[in-house]
Scaffold this motif. Structure first.
Motif, PDB file in Angstrom:
ATOM      1  N   THR A   1      -3.526   9.456   3.645  1.00 21.77           N
ATOM      2  CA  THR A   1      -4.542   9.180   2.643  1.00 21.77           C
ATOM      3  C   THR A   1      -4.082   8.029   1.754  1.00 21.77           C
ATOM      4  OG1 THR A   1      -5.074  11.533   2.628  1.00 21.77           O
ATOM      5  CG2 THR A   1      -5.898  10.220   0.785  1.00 21.77           C
ATOM      6  N   PRO A   2      -4.916   6.994   1.606  1.00 22.83           N
ATOM      7  CA  PRO A   2      -4.513   5.891   0.724  1.00 22.83           C
ATOM      8  C   PRO A   2      -4.491   6.341  -0.738  1.00 22.83           C
ATOM      9  CG  PRO A   2      -6.704   5.493   1.637  1.00 22.83           C
ATOM     10  CD  PRO A   2      -6.197   6.759   2.234  1.00 22.83           C
ATOM     11  N   VAL A   3      -3.340   6.164  -1.393  1.00 24.68           N
ATOM     12  CA  VAL A   3      -3.185   6.564  -2.794  1.00 24.68           C
ATOM     13  C   VAL A   3      -2.579   5.439  -3.627  1.00 24.68           C
ATOM     14  CG1 VAL A   3      -3.054   9.055  -2.318  1.00 24.68           C
ATOM     15  CG2 VAL A   3      -0.954   7.680  -2.336  1.00 24.68           C
TER      16      VAL A   3
ATOM     17  N   GLN B   1       0.839  -1.200   0.000  1.00 26.24           N
ATOM     18  CA  GLN B   1       0.000   0.000   0.000  1.00 26.24           C
ATOM     19  C   GLN B   1       0.875   1.251   0.000  1.00 26.24           C
ATOM     20  OE1 GLN B   1      -3.680  -0.006   2.460  1.00 26.24           O
ATOM     21  NE2 GLN B   1      -2.690  -1.776   3.420  1.00 26.24           N
ATOM     22  N   VAL B   2       0.301   2.334  -0.503  1.00 25.23           N
ATOM     23  CA  VAL B   2       0.971   3.631  -0.490  1.00 25.23           C
ATOM     24  C   VAL B   2       0.032   4.617   0.182  1.00 25.23           C
ATOM     25  CG1 VAL B   2       2.034   5.461  -1.871  1.00 25.23           C
ATOM     26  CG2 VAL B   2       2.165   3.080  -2.645  1.00 25.23           C
ATOM     27  N   LEU B   3       0.562   5.341   1.166  1.00 27.18           N
ATOM     28  CA  LEU B   3      -0.201   6.370   1.863  1.00 27.18           C
ATOM     29  C   LEU B   3       0.448   7.718   1.593  1.00 27.18           C
ATOM     30  CD1 LEU B   3      -0.603   4.699   5.378  1.00 27.18           C
ATOM     31  CD2 LEU B   3      -2.206   4.640   3.460  1.00 27.18           C
ATOM     32  N   ARG B   4      -0.374   8.737   1.379  1.00 20.91           N
ATOM     33  CA  ARG B   4       0.149  10.102   1.244  1.00 20.91           C
ATOM     34  C   ARG B   4       0.044  10.772   2.604  1.00 20.91           C
ATOM     35  NH1 ARG B   4      -1.271  12.487  -3.975  1.00 20.91           N
ATOM     36  NH2 ARG B   4       0.427  11.073  -4.480  1.00 20.91           N
TER      37      ARG B   4
ATOM     38  N   VAL C   1      -0.775   5.774  -7.406  1.00 24.37           N
ATOM     39  CA  VAL C   1       0.666   5.603  -7.551  1.00 24.37           C
ATOM     40  C   VAL C   1       0.991   4.368  -8.382  1.00 24.37           C
ATOM     41  CG1 VAL C   1       2.802   5.157  -6.287  1.00 24.37           C
ATOM     42  CG2 VAL C   1       1.157   6.832  -5.422  1.00 24.37           C
ATOM     43  N   ARG C   2       0.337   3.260  -8.100  1.00 27.55           N
ATOM     44  CA  ARG C   2       0.642   2.022  -8.804  1.00 27.55           C
ATOM     45  C   ARG C   2       0.252   2.106 -10.278  1.00 27.55           C
ATOM     46  NH1 ARG C   2       4.273   1.029  -5.460  1.00 27.55           N
ATOM     47  NH2 ARG C   2       3.746  -0.096  -3.589  1.00 27.55           N
ATOM     48  N   HIS C   3      -0.682   2.969 -10.617  1.00 26.66           N
ATOM     49  CA  HIS C   3      -1.071   3.157 -12.018  1.00 26.66           C
ATOM     50  C   HIS C   3       0.112   3.633 -12.853  1.00 26.66           C
ATOM     51  CE1 HIS C   3      -3.597   4.000 -15.459  1.00 26.66           C
ATOM     52  NE2 HIS C   3      -3.113   5.215 -15.498  1.00 26.66           N
TER      53      HIS C   3
ATOM     54  N   TYR D   1       6.403  -8.033  -8.661  1.00 25.63           N
ATOM     55  CA  TYR D   1       6.973  -7.561  -7.400  1.00 25.63           C
ATOM     56  C   TYR D   1       5.872  -7.010  -6.498  1.00 25.63           C
ATOM     57  CZ  TYR D   1       9.218  -4.226  -4.255  1.00 25.63           C
ATOM     58  OH  TYR D   1       9.597  -3.512  -3.152  1.00 25.63           O
ATOM     59  N   TYR D   2       5.006  -6.160  -7.035  1.00 22.36           N
ATOM     60  CA  TYR D   2       3.944  -5.571  -6.222  1.00 22.36           C
ATOM     61  C   TYR D   2       2.897  -6.608  -5.821  1.00 22.36           C
ATOM     62  CZ  TYR D   2       6.142  -1.190  -7.314  1.00 22.36           C
ATOM     63  OH  TYR D   2       7.057  -0.187  -7.419  1.00 22.36           O
TER      64      TYR D   2
END
Length: 136
Positions: A99-101, A80-83, A105-107, A116-117
């Motif tokens: 904030t979950p992004v 996961q990526v959080l801002r 980001v993965r796009h 990998y992801y």
């Protein structure tokens, strides 16, 4: 999350507790922000090499103390990526937003790293190691 002027947590919402595996007893004890950062380090929450974690924590602490509102992305070990952003409050406290992004980001990630992801999400350690070696 809301911090008082001494950087102790006044309020930690459920999402933060879940993202960083913070037990309710710990969250409700009004821990200092640095203790929460160390908790994230100790539980392996961040997608960072161990030798970079202390510098990462120091930078985050400085951003929070100075009230730097520049948003930064936090890559978590689970994919996961959080801002993260910080807002300085009039009483000297801070409001920290996560904030979950991940989808945004993965796009834009390199499609060649898709396995990998996926490995990060699925916990397939052997595939993760194989993909890390291939990416070097």
């Amino acid at each position: 999350m809301l911090l008082d002027a001494d950087t102790r947590a006044e309020f930690i919402n459920r999402a933060f507790r879940d993202y960083f595996s913070v037990p309710d007893a710990k969250a409700d004890s009004r821990p200092p922000f640095i203790a929460l950062m160390y908790h994230g380090r100790d539980t392996g929450a961040y997608e960072l090499p161990a030798d970079e974690l202390n510098a990462f924590i120091a930078r985050r602490m400085e951003m929070m103390r100075s009230g730097d509102s520049t948003p930064i992305n936090l890559n978590l070990a689970n994919g996961q990526v959080l801002r993260f952003s910080c807002t300085a409050l009039p009483d000297g406290g801070r409001m920290l937003s996560y904030t979950p992004v991940t989808d945004l980001v993965r796009h834009t990630d390199d499609p060649a790293k898709a396995d990998y992801y996926r490995a990060l999400r699925g916990g397939d350690e052997r595939r993760l190691i194989r993909n890390l070696r291939a990416a070097e």
